[in-house]
Design an enzyme around this catalytic site. Structure first.
Site, PDB file in Angstrom:
ATOM      1  N   THR A 109       0.874  -1.337   0.051  1.00  0.00           N
ATOM      2  CA  THR A 109      -0.019   0.060   0.045  1.00  0.00           C
ATOM      3  C   THR A 109       0.888   0.229  -0.164  1.00  0.00           C
ATOM      4  OG1 THR A 109      -1.930  -1.180   0.931  1.00  0.00           O
ATOM      5  CG2 THR A 109      -1.600   1.346   1.444  1.00  0.00           C
ATOM      6  N   ASP A 151       1.328  -6.654  -4.821  1.00  0.00           N
ATOM      7  CA  ASP A 151       0.628  -6.612  -3.786  1.00  0.00           C
ATOM      8  C   ASP A 151       1.367  -8.047  -2.529  1.00  0.00           C
ATOM      9  OD1 ASP A 151      -1.834  -7.353  -2.122  1.00  0.00           O
ATOM     10  OD2 ASP A 151      -2.598  -5.878  -3.455  1.00  0.00           O
ATOM     11  N   SER A 152       1.062  -7.727  -1.455  1.00  0.00           N
ATOM     12  CA  SER A 152       1.743  -8.582  -0.410  1.00  0.00           C
ATOM     13  C   SER A 152       0.736  -9.095  -0.363  1.00  0.00           C
ATOM     14  CB  SER A 152       1.823  -7.615   1.049  1.00  0.00           C
ATOM     15  OG  SER A 152       0.154  -7.939   1.275  1.00  0.00           O
ATOM     16  N   ASP A 175      -0.302  -7.170   4.708  1.00  0.00           N
ATOM     17  CA  ASP A 175      -1.374  -8.450   5.170  1.00  0.00           C
ATOM     18  C   ASP A 175      -0.506  -9.502   5.530  1.00  0.00           C
ATOM     19  OD1 ASP A 175      -3.793  -6.659   4.701  1.00  0.00           O
ATOM     20  OD2 ASP A 175      -3.812  -7.925   2.447  1.00  0.00           O
ATOM     21  N   THR A 194       2.006  -9.299  14.806  1.00  0.00           N
ATOM     22  CA  THR A 194       1.127 -10.458  14.104  1.00  0.00           C
ATOM     23  C   THR A 194       0.233  -8.813  13.594  1.00  0.00           C
ATOM     24  OG1 THR A 194       0.547 -12.348  15.422  1.00  0.00           O
ATOM     25  CG2 THR A 194      -1.082 -11.651  14.098  1.00  0.00           C
ATOM     26  N   GLN A 238      -5.075 -19.899  19.285  1.00  0.00           N
ATOM     27  CA  GLN A 238      -6.010 -19.554  18.241  1.00  0.00           C
ATOM     28  C   GLN A 238      -5.850 -17.795  19.189  1.00  0.00           C
ATOM     29  OE1 GLN A 238      -9.936 -20.710  17.680  1.00  0.00           O
ATOM     30  NE2 GLN A 238      -8.782 -22.845  16.328  1.00  0.00           N
TER      31      GLN A 238
END
Length: 343
Positions: free
Chosen positions: A13, A57-58, A90, A167, A279
């Protein structure tokens, strides 16, 4: 002497422009980016750049791009004091994690940054991120003159994070990244305040060794209510798969149904390496805390402790890429390589 910094522009971006016909963002070239950050010249650094051709684009990042990045850093390692990688958000944490394993004996800064808004936008965060990343890459320890940062790190807005602990936390906020299980390496405000106790240090200054072997035969299996035996067994029996990042509940828990435990145990017996990763964005796996987690441990599943999904996946790719056997990979997974987990 002026700090020598190499910028590696992959896309993302930060360097995108709006397509006039579709109004969507697409990657553009490095000259567009630099034209919108004239303040770079005020730093008085010796800056060179490399550009992926074409910029990507990642979302399209693959292990081959990590290999290209590692190769470029290795090729230019002795000529520069630090490296700034411009990357889409991303998959930034995956790239940072992979590079941390691939660049053995790294003792120079590799700072990865990007932005949530393109560099040409009025309110862009890209200009500040790029300037700050360059400053951090050039920073030296005032005591011994060594690089202040000697690892792969992610710089975004107000914080510098260890790359393999990071993250992406938000798709909307400028502070897009975080690390719930490890403190920030630096806090950016009116000045850059480094947290010395959190910085990675390699005491034996051996020459950089670049590992370009990666094995992508690793998958992520997400435990969820309603998962069926057929689905699980199909995932565990995909041809060629060597490793599984098993995303479990809470402290490493999974269903106690006999078919679930049988499928896991049989897969491990056949040589599949399975690592248990929670998670939850905060905390880690404690397989012996609950009966359900203990069942996984007895089935041969490895505890990932507080490792991130991104680091677990790329660490497996890295270890299998070294040509290690399943038994050797399982042994190496439980030992930290470069600060990616806390035992």
């Amino acid at each position: 002497m002026k700090p020598r910094i190499l910028i590696i522009y992959t896309g993302g971006t930060i360097g995108m422009i709006q397509d006039p016909s579709t109004r969507t963002l697409r990657p553009f070239d490095f000259s567009h980016l630099i034209d919108n950050v004239p303040k770079i010249k005020m730093l008085d650094y010796d800056i060179e750049h490399i550009q992926f051709n074409p910029p990507i684009d990642s979302s399209n990042v693959s292990p081959s791009h990590w290999q290209q990045l590692a190769w470029e850093i290795g090729r230019h390692y002795d000529k520069f004091d630090g490296f700034v990688v411009l990357h889409g958000t991303d998959t930034m944490a995956y790239t940072a994690s992979a590079l941390s394993f691939m660049l053995e004996h790294l003792h120079k800064p590799v700072i990865i940054t990007g932005s949530q808004l393109p560099i040409g936008e009025v309110r862009t965060d890209g200009e500040e991120n790029l300037i700050t990343a360059l400053q951090i890459a050039a920073e030296r320890d005032p005591v011994n003159g060594e690089p202040m940062v000697q690892e792969v790190a992610i710089l975004f807005e107000n914080y510098l994070w260890r790359g393999n602990r990071s993250t992406k936390m938000s798709a909307d906020n400028f502070n897009a990244f975080g690390s719930n299980n490890y403190p920030s390496l630096a806090k950016i405000g009116l000045s850059i305040h480094f947290h010395n106790e959190a910085l990675w240090r390699v005491h034996d200054k051996l020459p950089l060794r670049v590992h370009n072997g990666l094995d992508s035969n690793v998958i992520i299996v997400y435990v969820h209510p309603g998962m069926t035996e057929n689905v699980l067994r199909h995932q565990l029996s995909i041809p060629g798969v060597k490793g599984v990042v098993l995303k479990t509940y809470g402290a490493g828990n999974a269903p106690t149904a006999p078919w679930f435990n049988d499928a896991i145990r049989e897969a491990v017996a056949k040589g599949l390496v399975i690592i248990n990763v929670t998670q939850c964005p905060d905390g880690g796996v404690h397989q012996k805390r609950y009966f359900t987690g203990d069942m996984l441990a007895r089935a041969g599943v490895i505890s990932g402790h507080d490792i991130t999904t991104e680091a677990a996946l790329t660490k497996m790719m890295f270890l299998f890429g070294m040509g290690l056997s399943s038994k050797q990979v399982a042994h190496r997974l439980v030992h930290p390589i470069c600060g990616e987990m806390t035992i």
